[in-house]
Write an enzyme that holds these catalytic residues in place. Structure first.
Site, PDB file in Angstrom:
ATOM      1  N   SER A 144       0.870  -1.176   0.000  1.00 40.60           N
ATOM      2  CA  SER A 144       0.000   0.000   0.000  1.00 40.60           C
ATOM      3  C   SER A 144       0.905   1.223   0.000  1.00 40.60           C
ATOM      4  CB  SER A 144      -0.852   0.001   1.283  1.00 40.60           C
ATOM      5  OG  SER A 144      -1.547   1.228   1.426  1.00 40.60           O
ATOM      6  N   TYR A 156      -1.814  -2.021  10.396  1.00 41.29           N
ATOM      7  CA  TYR A 156      -1.904  -2.002   8.929  1.00 41.29           C
ATOM      8  C   TYR A 156      -0.592  -1.480   8.329  1.00 41.29           C
ATOM      9  CZ  TYR A 156      -3.853  -1.338   4.250  1.00 41.29           C
ATOM     10  OH  TYR A 156      -4.084  -1.403   2.891  1.00 41.29           O
ATOM     11  N   LYS A 160       2.305  -3.371   6.030  1.00 41.77           N
ATOM     12  CA  LYS A 160       2.563  -2.919   4.658  1.00 41.77           C
ATOM     13  C   LYS A 160       4.032  -2.523   4.465  1.00 41.77           C
ATOM     14  CE  LYS A 160      -1.548  -3.814   3.163  1.00 41.77           C
ATOM     15  NZ  LYS A 160      -1.753  -4.945   2.249  1.00 41.77           N
TER      16      LYS A 160
HETATM   17  N1  NAD Z   1      -8.634  -0.288  -1.488  1.00 41.16           N
HETATM   18  C1  NAD Z   1      -7.602   0.479  -1.259  1.00 41.16           C
HETATM   19  O1  NAD Z   1      -7.730   1.715  -1.270  1.00 41.16           O
HETATM   20  C2  NAD Z   1      -6.251  -0.133  -0.974  1.00 41.16           C
HETATM   21  C3  NAD Z   1      -5.149   0.729  -0.897  1.00 41.16           C
HETATM   22  C4  NAD Z   1      -3.897   0.199  -0.645  1.00 41.16           C
HETATM   23  C5  NAD Z   1      -3.740  -1.172  -0.497  1.00 41.16           C
HETATM   24  N2  NAD Z   1      -4.819  -2.006  -0.572  1.00 41.16           N
HETATM   25  C6  NAD Z   1      -4.594  -3.452  -0.409  1.00 41.16           C
HETATM   26  O2  NAD Z   1      -5.164  -4.158  -1.492  1.00 41.16           O
HETATM   27  C7  NAD Z   1      -5.388  -5.511  -1.097  1.00 41.16           C
HETATM   28  C8  NAD Z   1      -6.773  -5.933  -1.555  1.00 41.16           C
HETATM   29  O3  NAD Z   1      -7.753  -5.215  -0.828  1.00 41.16           O
HETATM   30  P1  NAD Z   1      -9.037  -4.541  -1.510  1.00 41.16           P
HETATM   31  O4  NAD Z   1      -8.909  -3.083  -1.323  1.00 41.16           O
HETATM   32  O5  NAD Z   1      -9.235  -5.091  -2.852  1.00 41.16           O
HETATM   33  O6  NAD Z   1     -10.182  -5.006  -0.473  1.00 41.16           O
HETATM   34  P2  NAD Z   1     -11.396  -6.037  -0.640  1.00 41.16           P
HETATM   35  O7  NAD Z   1     -11.932  -6.210   0.737  1.00 41.16           O
HETATM   36  O8  NAD Z   1     -12.314  -5.578  -1.709  1.00 41.16           O
HETATM   37  O9  NAD Z   1     -10.679  -7.373  -1.119  1.00 41.16           O
HETATM   38  C9  NAD Z   1      -9.855  -8.117  -0.250  1.00 41.16           C
HETATM   39  C10 NAD Z   1     -10.144  -9.590  -0.445  1.00 41.16           C
HETATM   40  O10 NAD Z   1      -9.297 -10.346   0.443  1.00 41.16           O
HETATM   41  C11 NAD Z   1     -10.074 -11.374   1.006  1.00 41.16           C
HETATM   42  N3  NAD Z   1      -9.559 -11.819   2.296  1.00 41.16           N
HETATM   43  C12 NAD Z   1      -9.624 -11.185   3.485  1.00 41.16           C
HETATM   44  N4  NAD Z   1      -9.129 -11.949   4.467  1.00 41.16           N
HETATM   45  C13 NAD Z   1      -8.721 -13.109   3.879  1.00 41.16           C
HETATM   46  C14 NAD Z   1      -8.132 -14.299   4.370  1.00 41.16           C
HETATM   47  N5  NAD Z   1      -7.852 -14.472   5.679  1.00 41.16           N
HETATM   48  N6  NAD Z   1      -7.851 -15.291   3.487  1.00 41.16           N
HETATM   49  C15 NAD Z   1      -8.131 -15.148   2.169  1.00 41.16           C
HETATM   50  N7  NAD Z   1      -8.702 -14.047   1.653  1.00 41.16           N
HETATM   51  C16 NAD Z   1      -9.000 -13.038   2.498  1.00 41.16           C
HETATM   52  C17 NAD Z   1     -11.462 -10.778   1.151  1.00 41.16           C
HETATM   53  O11 NAD Z   1     -12.458 -11.787   1.268  1.00 41.16           O
HETATM   54  C18 NAD Z   1     -11.584  -9.950  -0.112  1.00 41.16           C
HETATM   55  O12 NAD Z   1     -12.189 -10.669  -1.153  1.00 41.16           O
HETATM   56  C19 NAD Z   1      -5.179  -5.554   0.404  1.00 41.16           C
HETATM   57  O13 NAD Z   1      -3.909  -6.122   0.682  1.00 41.16           O
HETATM   58  C20 NAD Z   1      -5.221  -4.087   0.799  1.00 41.16           C
HETATM   59  O14 NAD Z   1      -4.494  -3.847   1.978  1.00 41.16           O
HETATM   60  C21 NAD Z   1      -6.076  -1.503  -0.812  1.00 41.16           C
END
Ligand code: NAD
Length: 283
Positions: A144, A156, A160
């Protein structure tokens, strides 16, 4: 470098939603066979159904990636289904844990388990599977912007930064083994991350307090929710990741919003060196 992705196989965690689904979609559109992995069965089923309508060669396996044995089973299922794997995307993540005064052990364990240990295990389990076919491969780890700048001392950000450190080190270590490593550092992306607790494994039940006592933390969360709701399209992020794999980018950023904050952090680090420049350390 993996210039021609068509016909290769990828394993993507957190692929039932958001960025993981965007990456799975972008890879499938390039002719990659994709094994989607997620803890949420119904979301996985919907994702696979949607992708199959585009004639993509995809399948799914449910796993809680914060349990090493379940990730191992998912790897076994991937090999059983597709024979070999070239691309691994350690993307599943949760926005868990409060800052000083609001954190607890369960929240730290949950966040470290999903966001960091699952990435460590993803590399440990899938690295040898990529190596054994001799065609090379690529690992993408989702960190992130919070892996580059830390606005508060919560779990978090710690996980990261850990994913960035792991990825930078592995990039050097795995290059001679024909495995590229990229770290994805998204800004605000339109996903379901704010509702991460929907997939809280039972053993971490204490991670989410019934109701936050601080009104301010509620407001802060609302602001983040708004930014996420108006965030970047996850499929756009998936397309960037595809380009990153094809061109072996070390860092994958989604936009330039936070670049000045990262420069400010570097300037702070530089000031730390300036404080002691010219001194002769006592030995
Ligand atoms: N959305 C943002 O703004 C953002 C920004 C920076 C980083 N991220 C990172 O992107 C990645 C994806 O997140 P997202 O934003 O798409 O969120 P999201 O919640 O839409 O998707 C995350 C997915 O991970 C799955 N998940 C959660 N716990 C799990 C587990 N124990 N085992 C297997 N699967 C699991 C969830 O079921 C979900 O489908 C994460 O690592 C998040 O930290 C997101």
């Amino acid at each position: 470098m993996m210039k021609d992705l068509a016909g290769k196989t990828a394993f993507v965690t957190g692929a039932g939603s958001g960025i993981g689904l965007g990456i799975a979609t972008a890879l499938a559109q390039a002719g990659v066979k994709v094994m989607l992995c997620d803890i949420e069965e119904a979301a996985l089923a919907r994702a696979v159904e949607g992708l199959r309508q585009t004639n993509a060669d995809v399948d799914s396996v449910r796993a809680d990636v914060s349990l090493k044995a379940e990730l191992q089973s998912a790897a076994d299922a991937t090999i059983a289904r597709y024979g070999e794997v070239h691309i691994v995307v350690n993307n599943a993540g949760v926005g868990g844990g409060g800052g000083y005064g609001a954190w607890n052990d369960a929240a730290w364990s949950w966040t470290i388990g999903v966001n960091l240990m699952a990435v460590v295990w993803g590399v440990e389990i899938f690295g040898p599977l990529i190596e054994r076919h001799g065609q090379g491969g690529h690992i993408v780890n989702t960190a992130s912007i919070a892996g580059m700048i830390s606005g508060s001392g919560n779990a978090y950000n710690v996980t990261k930064f850990g994913v960035v450190a792991l990825s930078e080190g592995l990039r050097v270590e795995l290059a001679p083994r024909a495995i590229g490593v990229s770290v994805l550092c998204p800004g605000f992306i339109r996903t379901n991350i704010i509702d991460s607790a929907r997939n809280l494994p039972g053993r971490f039940a204490d991670a989410v307090p019934a109701r936050s006592p601080e009104a301010t933390s509620g407001q802060w969360l609302e602001q983040i929710r708004n930014r996420v709701d108006q965030g970047i399209d996850p499929l756009y992020v998936g397309e960037l990741v595809r380009e990153a794999i094809e061109n072996d980018w070390a860092y994958v950023f989604t936009d330039n919003e936070f670049e000045p904050f990262i420069e400010a952090r570097f300037a702070g680090i530089k000031r730390g060196f300036d404080n002691i420049r010219g001194r002769e350390p006592r030995r």
